[in-house]
Design an enzyme around this catalytic site. Structure first.
Site, short mmCIF file in Angstrom:
data_model
loop_
_atom_site.label_atom_id
_atom_site.label_comp_id
_atom_site.label_asym_id
_atom_site.label_seq_id
_atom_site.Cartn_x
_atom_site.Cartn_y
_atom_site.Cartn_z
N GLU A 43 0.84 7.71 -12.25
CA GLU A 43 0.17 8.25 -11.08
C GLU A 43 1.82 9.74 -10.55
O GLU A 43 2.87 8.77 -10.61
CB GLU A 43 0.31 7.28 -10.43
CG GLU A 43 0.17 7.52 -9.06
CD GLU A 43 -0.10 6.52 -7.93
OE1 GLU A 43 0.36 5.73 -7.65
OE2 GLU A 43 -0.30 7.26 -6.66
N ASP A 95 12.16 13.90 -11.71
CA ASP A 95 11.40 14.22 -10.69
C ASP A 95 10.40 14.95 -11.85
O ASP A 95 10.55 14.91 -12.80
CB ASP A 95 12.52 15.15 -10.91
CG ASP A 95 11.70 16.31 -9.76
OD1 ASP A 95 10.88 17.18 -9.93
OD2 ASP A 95 11.70 16.75 -8.83
N ASP A 116 2.30 15.47 -1.74
CA ASP A 116 3.96 16.64 -0.60
C ASP A 116 3.18 18.06 -0.91
O ASP A 116 2.61 18.65 -1.63
CB ASP A 116 5.07 16.78 -0.99
CG ASP A 116 5.86 15.47 -0.54
OD1 ASP A 116 5.40 14.64 0.40
OD2 ASP A 116 7.27 15.26 -1.60
N LYS A 120 5.02 25.98 2.85
CA LYS A 120 5.23 27.60 3.27
C LYS A 120 4.87 28.22 2.05
O LYS A 120 5.57 27.48 0.97
CB LYS A 120 6.72 27.61 3.40
CG LYS A 120 7.22 27.20 4.55
CD LYS A 120 8.29 26.96 4.82
CE LYS A 120 9.15 26.61 6.57
NZ LYS A 120 9.69 25.35 6.82
N ASP A 152 -5.21 14.20 2.21
CA ASP A 152 -5.67 14.44 4.15
C ASP A 152 -5.25 15.52 4.20
O ASP A 152 -5.76 16.30 5.75
CB ASP A 152 -4.70 13.32 5.04
CG ASP A 152 -3.48 13.74 4.63
OD1 ASP A 152 -2.59 13.94 4.13
OD2 ASP A 152 -3.01 14.52 6.05
N THR A 189 -4.29 4.48 -1.11
CA THR A 189 -2.91 4.06 -0.87
C THR A 189 -2.12 3.91 -0.21
O THR A 189 -3.08 3.67 1.46
CB THR A 189 -2.72 5.85 -1.38
OG1 THR A 189 -2.17 6.28 -0.16
CG2 THR A 189 -2.91 6.24 -2.69
N GLU A 190 -0.90 4.39 -0.06
CA GLU A 190 -0.08 3.45 1.93
C GLU A 190 -0.46 4.66 3.03
O GLU A 190 -1.58 4.24 3.98
CB GLU A 190 1.35 3.92 1.56
CG GLU A 190 2.23 2.33 0.77
CD GLU A 190 2.32 1.74 0.02
OE1 GLU A 190 1.68 3.36 -1.00
OE2 GLU A 190 2.52 0.91 -0.83
N TYR A 191 -0.32 5.43 2.40
CA TYR A 191 -0.89 7.07 2.90
C TYR A 191 -2.36 6.99 3.52
O TYR A 191 -2.65 7.50 4.14
CB TYR A 191 -0.76 8.46 2.65
CG TYR A 191 0.72 8.56 2.65
CD1 TYR A 191 2.07 8.16 2.82
CD2 TYR A 191 0.96 9.58 3.32
CE1 TYR A 191 3.22 8.17 2.37
CE2 TYR A 191 2.78 10.11 3.24
CZ TYR A 191 3.71 9.33 3.19
OH TYR A 191 4.98 9.96 3.23
N GLU A 192 -3.06 7.03 2.68
CA GLU A 192 -4.56 6.65 2.86
C GLU A 192 -4.82 5.95 3.50
O GLU A 192 -5.64 5.98 4.64
CB GLU A 192 -4.76 6.31 1.55
CG GLU A 192 -7.12 6.39 1.33
CD GLU A 192 -7.21 6.09 0.33
OE1 GLU A 192 -6.78 5.99 -0.81
OE2 GLU A 192 -8.37 5.77 -0.07
C1 LIG Z 1 3.78 11.68 1.03
S1 LIG Z 1 4.11 10.64 -0.77
C2 LIG Z 1 2.35 10.00 -1.30
C3 LIG Z 1 3.19 7.97 -1.59
C4 LIG Z 1 2.22 7.49 -2.25
N1 LIG Z 1 1.38 8.60 -3.58
C5 LIG Z 1 0.90 7.67 -1.51
O1 LIG Z 1 -0.68 8.05 -0.95
O2 LIG Z 1 0.78 5.90 -0.22
C6 LIG Z 1 4.26 11.37 -1.92
C7 LIG Z 1 5.60 10.80 -2.91
O3 LIG Z 1 5.89 11.85 -4.13
C8 LIG Z 1 6.30 11.53 -4.18
N2 LIG Z 1 7.29 13.00 -4.85
C9 LIG Z 1 7.06 13.95 -4.63
N3 LIG Z 1 7.07 15.57 -5.62
C10 LIG Z 1 7.90 14.55 -6.78
C11 LIG Z 1 8.50 15.30 -7.60
N4 LIG Z 1 8.29 16.07 -7.78
N5 LIG Z 1 8.06 13.92 -8.71
C12 LIG Z 1 8.15 12.69 -8.44
N6 LIG Z 1 7.42 12.48 -7.26
C13 LIG Z 1 7.62 13.38 -6.02
C14 LIG Z 1 7.24 11.52 -2.80
O4 LIG Z 1 8.20 10.93 -3.31
C15 LIG Z 1 7.32 10.59 -2.25
O5 LIG Z 1 7.20 9.13 -2.13
#
Ligand SMILES: C[S@@+](CC[C@H](N)C(=O)[O-])C[C@H]1O[C@@H](n2cnc3c(N)ncnc32)[C@H](O)[C@@H]1O
Length: 209
Positions: A43, A95, A116, A120, A152, A189-192
């Site tokens: 994931e 990353d 994310d 843009k 979402d 997930t948490e966001y879900e």
């Molecule tokens: C909006 S949160 C969603 C977290 C979780 N998946 C949830 O649904 O609750 C997006 C997550 O992706 C991570 N993230 C974004 N771009 C990333 C990247 N290039 N590599 C690793 N993690 C990344 C962020 O740090 C963040 O924790």
């Protein structure tokens, strides 16, 4: 995503035995890390880890690897894991741009949950379903390619459909409102949880190639 910087988060995360500090070492040999030949699912953007931890509990014969770039969120996952014994779960703080250096033809499924959206146009390259990332994923797959995505964000959802199908993926399953469709075995997930509680539709899609 804006995050509070948590003092000492990096040190705490790296101390956890779930966390792999030098993941390049296992490139091409993650089965050795898990000491078995079970399938490996990853994931990207695991956040606080609810989804991947629950998966690892529910499916002990699958190996799971969660990836996130921020120690300030991974610290929550590491704390949850303190009381659990899950030999089929590892965490990599990194990353995802570096993903080609970490896996070599050994991954069977990729989860992208509430990634994310980078709305843009000039940030398109950062979206985890952009062509740039899809190209990177090419070298991680063991055989079949399988991306499972929930969001979402309608724009990211539509963008991902175009991007993935243009790249040769086909749609295996799609839901425009996951909670109305009431799927079996969904792990939120948490966001879900946050967004579905507010009444927003949750989009889900599975791409295969
Ligand atoms: C909006 S949160 C969603 C977290 C979780 N998946 C949830 O649904 O609750 C997006 C997550 O992706 C991570 N993230 C974004 N771009 C990333 C990247 N290039 N590599 C690793 N993690 C990344 C962020 O740090 C963040 O924790």
């Amino acid at each position: 995503m804006r995050l509070k910087n948590i003092k000492g988060a990096k040190e705490t995360v790296l101390k956890s035995h779930y966390v792999i500090e030098n993941p390049n070492f296992f490139c091409g040999k993650w089965n050795q890390c898990f000491q078995n030949e079970n399938p490996i699912y990853i994931e990207i953007g695991m956040g606080k880890g609810r989804f991947i931890i629950e998966n690892a509990i529910r499916y002990p014969n699958i190996n799971f690897i969660g990836i996130d770039v921020y120690y300030s969120v991974l610290i929550k996952a590491v704390k949850t894991l303190e009381t659990l014994n899950l030999p089929n779960l590892k965490i990599i703080p990194m990353d995802a741009r570096e993903i080609e250096q970490i896996f070599d033809h050994e991954i069977e499924r990729l989860y992208l949950n509430f990634s994310d959206p980078w709305p843009k146009n000039r940030h398109e390259k950062r979206r985890l379903t952009s062509e740039i990332f899809l190209k990177k994923y090419d070298s991680i797959w063991k055989k079949d390619k399988w991306i499972s995505m929930k969001t979402d964000n309608r724009h990211l959802f539509e963008y991902s459909i175009l991007s993935c199908t243009n790249y040769g993926y086909h749609i295996k399953e799609i839901s425009l409102n996951l909670y109305e469709d009431n799927p079996e075995n969904n792990i939120p997930t948490e966001y879900e949880i946050k967004f579905s509680n507010k009444g927003f539709p949750i989009y889900k899609i599975e791409f295969k190639k």
